[in-house]
Design a protein around this motif. Structure first.
Motif, mmCIF file in Angstrom:
data_model
loop_
_atom_site.group_PDB
_atom_site.id
_atom_site.type_symbol
_atom_site.label_atom_id
_atom_site.label_comp_id
_atom_site.label_asym_id
_atom_site.label_seq_id
_atom_site.Cartn_x
_atom_site.Cartn_y
_atom_site.Cartn_z
ATOM 1 N N TYR A 1 0.825 -1.217 0.000
ATOM 2 C CA TYR A 1 0.000 0.000 0.000
ATOM 3 C C TYR A 1 0.858 1.265 0.000
ATOM 4 C CZ TYR A 1 -3.021 -3.800 1.204
ATOM 5 O OH TYR A 1 -3.668 -5.000 1.176
ATOM 6 N N LYS A 2 2.175 1.069 0.128
ATOM 7 C CA LYS A 2 3.066 2.233 0.213
ATOM 8 C C LYS A 2 3.201 2.948 -1.127
ATOM 9 C CE LYS A 2 7.530 3.259 1.900
ATOM 10 N NZ LYS A 2 8.837 2.699 2.211
ATOM 11 N N LEU B 1 1.373 6.158 -1.659
ATOM 12 C CA LEU B 1 1.611 7.268 -0.722
ATOM 13 C C LEU B 1 2.759 8.172 -1.169
ATOM 14 C CD1 LEU B 1 1.264 5.293 2.638
ATOM 15 C CD2 LEU B 1 -0.498 6.573 1.417
ATOM 16 N N ARG B 2 2.727 9.388 -0.697
ATOM 17 C CA ARG B 2 3.813 10.338 -0.949
ATOM 18 C C ARG B 2 4.918 9.980 0.039
ATOM 19 N NH1 ARG B 2 1.669 14.909 -3.792
ATOM 20 N NH2 ARG B 2 -0.607 14.899 -3.768
ATOM 21 N N GLU C 1 7.871 10.866 0.556
ATOM 22 C CA GLU C 1 8.660 11.909 1.222
ATOM 23 C C GLU C 1 7.954 12.459 2.465
ATOM 24 O OE1 GLU C 1 7.180 12.062 -1.714
ATOM 25 O OE2 GLU C 1 6.574 14.090 -2.283
ATOM 26 N N ARG C 2 6.663 12.164 2.609
ATOM 27 C CA ARG C 2 5.938 12.677 3.780
ATOM 28 C C ARG C 2 5.818 11.639 4.901
ATOM 29 N NH1 ARG C 2 0.875 15.751 3.804
ATOM 30 N NH2 ARG C 2 1.960 16.592 5.605
ATOM 31 N N LEU C 3 6.370 10.428 4.699
ATOM 32 C CA LEU C 3 6.245 9.370 5.706
ATOM 33 C C LEU C 3 7.395 9.447 6.720
ATOM 34 C CD1 LEU C 3 5.125 6.388 3.465
ATOM 35 C CD2 LEU C 3 3.704 7.962 4.788
ATOM 36 N N MET D 1 -6.536 3.797 5.648
ATOM 37 C CA MET D 1 -5.851 4.162 4.409
ATOM 38 C C MET D 1 -5.535 2.906 3.585
ATOM 39 S SD MET D 1 -3.255 7.210 5.194
ATOM 40 C CE MET D 1 -1.663 6.627 4.818
ATOM 41 N N GLU E 1 -5.121 7.038 -10.629
ATOM 42 C CA GLU E 1 -4.856 8.367 -11.201
ATOM 43 C C GLU E 1 -6.128 9.212 -11.323
ATOM 44 O OE1 GLU E 1 -1.927 9.980 -12.869
ATOM 45 O OE2 GLU E 1 -1.111 8.764 -11.243
ATOM 46 N N GLY F 1 -3.634 14.038 2.286
ATOM 47 C CA GLY F 1 -2.329 14.659 2.124
ATOM 48 C C GLY F 1 -1.203 13.655 1.944
ATOM 49 N N LYS G 1 -0.893 9.805 -3.103
ATOM 50 C CA LYS G 1 -0.254 10.369 -4.292
ATOM 51 C C LYS G 1 -1.289 10.612 -5.386
ATOM 52 C CE LYS G 1 3.837 8.276 -4.800
ATOM 53 N NZ LYS G 1 4.641 7.187 -5.372
ATOM 54 N N CYS G 2 -2.292 11.414 -5.064
ATOM 55 C CA CYS G 2 -3.308 11.767 -6.067
ATOM 56 C C CYS G 2 -3.717 13.204 -5.789
ATOM 57 C CB CYS G 2 -4.514 10.827 -5.959
ATOM 58 S SG CYS G 2 -5.357 10.889 -4.381
ATOM 59 N N ASP G 3 -4.571 13.767 -6.627
ATOM 60 C CA ASP G 3 -5.055 15.123 -6.367
ATOM 61 C C ASP G 3 -5.860 15.126 -5.076
ATOM 62 O OD1 ASP G 3 -4.033 16.457 -8.664
ATOM 63 O OD2 ASP G 3 -5.590 15.522 -9.881
ATOM 64 N N SER G 4 -5.608 16.112 -4.234
ATOM 65 C CA SER G 4 -6.349 16.138 -2.972
ATOM 66 C C SER G 4 -6.593 17.567 -2.507
ATOM 67 C CB SER G 4 -5.600 15.359 -1.899
ATOM 68 O OG SER G 4 -4.270 15.809 -1.794
#
Lengths: 376, 68, 286
Positions: free
Chosen positions: C8-9, C12-13, C15-17, C31, C46, C62, C65-68
């Motif tokens: 599931y990683k 995810l973004r 760099e924010r983990l 999540m 996407e 946040g 890794k999609c529009d939010s």
């Protein structure tokens, strides 16, 4: 083909929005702005647009911001209590740099006040209503034609500066009927899509006095948009004073540093004037007759009409304060914009308020009487 | 094979509670944040059901599936 | 080569983990169950757009890794309404919490359900205000403690799944973080449903709810949720007194009907020879 119509101000506003390519409207019924929502509900389906009657004004402001990020030009219209309810989401619009247009047909206030009567009650609320530092853009029409033209201009400014733009109308302009000329071509600012540089895109990486192109959700940029203080990637960064400073100062500077491009005034007979009437919105309707009457008696009276109360046209006011001895400010409130005029005049001219509340527009003679009083 | 990402694990032990085969135990090893990490003590009991992977609140567990 | 990391990683973004959620918070589990549910559908990641309000659960978008769109407190559904109506092709998912959706955003919740707008709402119900430090929420069980209910809550909580079903949502389910497989299946069904889908997830807040209510570790909270969950079908045969304090899990509504965006599209088709305008702000007019 140029089209001529005889319409109400609120209808002209809706026609202006359609001409500006607005294809999304969310709103909630409230007097005296309701006709705008009604007109949009008639017009939008004919242009392939979407109309949603929301559950309240807070939802309406939220919906137009969501629609803007979907790639649409979006608008809402409201009055009095409705504009109060929208303030939090308008602030969200500023920090996220979302182009939206808010029509505020002002009415007698505070609170529920006078729903069917006119006022310029929200001149300062539009400036300072949401919490925090931000620089709004607002346009104040004084005629049906201007309500149409300024609505289009509001969409263009919203796109160019990526800010919420308010059209500060009032009940008089909203409900009066006049001739409207709809040109066959209007200048429209289209939204610009960003480009990825080296496969990267930083959605809030803008020059210190500007903004950056804005993609639509679904365009593949995978952006995060938040009302929290954010860095150039859009990621929350709420504890670093520098991040906050840079963001908020840029949000203010993108309007302040280009104030000259945004500000618009209309000057008449100012060159030789001893007394200048500074008006904004509906009260301008009574300025012409008062000025004419005074001029006929040999009193040198001029007029400066403010099209854009925000950002406030400081330089233009400072300039007339240098040549005129007195400035008269007729406002449909107990004194809001007059404080800005005083500030900009720097004590170079005497500033006189004709504050009027109750819902009735100034009569030309009320302005004329003030001229006579000053002239002695 | 089970891999636990020590950088992401916050030591909540939900994997220990979730696993129907009681594969996980608490170890005496800590990560850089002084979190006691779990470890698959009874890995041979693992049926690769993936329940720990989806339950882990920190996306810190990887369970290698059969390669076809 | 297969990356040896959580499946599931990749959504995810990185760099924010690690994310800001406390150890043992259920948000991270929700999540992952969301991504698992998504993998069961034909939907392209996407094409997902996430919207949230304010609160711990509203931080989830946040990290994806999609529009939010991380919006104002309680108003996520109104922003999501604009986003979805503006572009019906997007798959719009709303992450919200009990305070966000049921208290400050209650009006938007019932109206979005009434309109049956095609959104998937995942409401993480941890029975408390976590972000502000443990105040009582509209779903806090009677008798539970919070910093604003130092003598125990006297109010009757909302039953969110029932509320949203009654308001007109076409798909409603309630599961808990201790039911990740059933939960991901419900999320899958919600994503596939062409209308308003509401998935309530009863989740643990060990930091505030747990500490205030004699469950000091994440595991104690986890076990408490597990033990108190009763399947809806079984619950239907039980007396009301037996169900006090229980978490009824299962499907509460599955009755597809016309969605808002379809109605708007039909209206435009009936009144215009133009297709529904999408992303028209970018159009250069001449």
């Amino acid at each position: 083909m140029v089209e001529e119509r005889f319409v109400q101000g609120n209808e002209a506003c809706a026609l202006g929005a359609i001409a500006a390519n607005c294809r999304f409207f969310a709103g909630y019924p409230i007097t005296p702005s309701t006709e705008i929502a009604e007109q949009m509900s008639i017009l939008l389906p004919k242009y392939g647009g979407s109309f949603v009657q929301m559950e309240d004004e807070i939802g309406s402001a939220g919906a137009i911001i969501g629609a803007s990020w979907s790639g649409m030009k979006a608008m809402t219209a409201t009055s009095g209590p409705g504009i109060s309810l929208m303030q939090e989401n308008i602030g969200y619009g500023f920090i996220t740099e979302t182009p939206i247009v808010i029509i505020n047909v002002q009415r007698g206030s505070p609170s529920t006040g006078q729903p069917t009567m006119s006022a310029q009650a929200d001149m300062m609320q539009v400036r300072w209503g949401s919490h925090g530092d931000y620089e709004p853009i607002a346009l104040a029409p004084s005629s049906v034609q201007e309500f149409f033209d300024f609505t289009i201009k509001a969409f263009n400014l919203a796109e160019e500066y990526r800010v919420p733009v308010t059209v500060l109308a009032d009940e008089v302009v909203g409900h009066m009927r006049e001739k409207l000329i709809i040109p066959d071509k209007v200048d429209i600012v289209a939204r610009k899509r960003p480009e990825k540089v080296n496969g990267q895109y930083l959605p809030f990486d803008a020059p210190e006095d500007g903004t950056t192109p804005m993609p639509a959700f679904g365009d593949g940029f995978n952006i995060h948009v938040t009302g929290l203080t954010h860095d150039e990637r859009g990621y929350p960064d709420t504890n670093d004073p520098d991040t906050h400073n840079e963001l908020v100062e840029r949000l203010c500077n993108k309007v302040l540093m280009r104030r000259k491009d945004i500000c618009s005034v209309k000057k008449e007979n100012c060159d030789d004037a001893d007394i200048v009437i500074v008006s904004c919105g509906s009260p301008y309707c009574s300025v012409g007759a008062a000025m004419k009457k005074a001029r006929e008696e040999g009193i040198k009276v001029g007029s400066l009409k403010i099209d854009t109360p925000w950002p406030f046209p400081e330089e233009e006011i400072a300039e007339i304060a240098k040549t005129a001895s007195d400035i008269i400010v007729p406002e449909m409130n107990l004194g809001q914009l007059v404080h800005e005029v005083e500030r900009a005049a720097h004590g170079e001219a005497n500033v006189h308020l004709i504050g009027k509340i109750g819902g009735i527009l100034h009569k030309p003679d009320e302005i004329y009487d003030k001229i006579k009083e000053i002239n002695g | 094979m089970i891999i636990i990402d020590s950088k992401l694990c916050k030591g909540c032990d939900i994997c220990i509670a979730t696993c129907p085969k009681k594969v996980y135990s608490k170890s005496d090893k800590v990560n850089t944040k002084n979190v006691y990490l779990p470890f698959p003590e009874n890995e041979e009991g693992c049926t690769k059901c993936g329940l720990c992977e989806v339950s882990c609140p920190d996306q810190a567990i990887y369970v290698e599936k059969e390669v076809e | 080569m297969v990356e040896k990391e959580s499946p599931y990683k990749k959504y995810l973004r990185e760099e924010r983990l690690p994310h800001i959620f406390c150890p043992g918070c259920g948000n991270g589990t929700v999540m992952s169950t969301f991504f698992k549910g998504l993998e069961g559908t034909d939907i392209d990641f996407e094409n997902i757009a996430m919207v949230s309000g304010i609160g711990c659960s509203s931080r989830i978008p946040g990290y994806a890794k999609c529009d939010s769109l991380h919006t104002t407190h309680g108003r996520a559904l109104s922003f999501a309404t604009g986003l979805k109506v503006g572009n019906p092709d997007l798959d719009v998912v709303v992450f919200t919490g009990d305070g966000d959706a049921a208290s400050i955003g209650g009006n938007h919740l019932i109206h979005a359900a009434r309109r049956n707008i095609n959104l998937t709402v995942i409401c993480i119900n941890n029975n408390i205000y976590g972000m502000t430090g443990g105040q009582i929420s509209p779903t806090s069980p009677k008798g539970s403690f919070g910093t604003t209910a130092p003598y125990g809550s006297r109010d009757k909580p909302f039953n969110l799944a029932e509320l949203v079903s009654a308001a007109g949502a076409s798909y409603v389910a309630r599961w808990t973080t201790t039911h990740p497989l059933q939960l991901s299946k419900a999320i899958q069904k919600g994503l596939e449903n062409e209308g308003f889908s509401f998935i309530e997830v009863v989740s643990q807040c060990p930091t505030y709810y747990g500490r205030k209510n004699k469950m000091k570790t994440p595991l104690q909270m986890f076990e408490w949720i597990k033990e108190n969950s009763i399947n809806k079908r079984r619950a239907e045969k039980m007396e009301e007194s037996e169900l006090e304090g229980k978490i009824i899990v299962g499907e509460f509504a599955n009755k597809p009907h016309a969605a808002l965006t379809d109605n708007i599209k039909t209206l435009a088709e009936e009144n215009s020879d133009k297709p529904l305008a999408i992303k028209s702000a970018f159009e250069e007019l001449d």
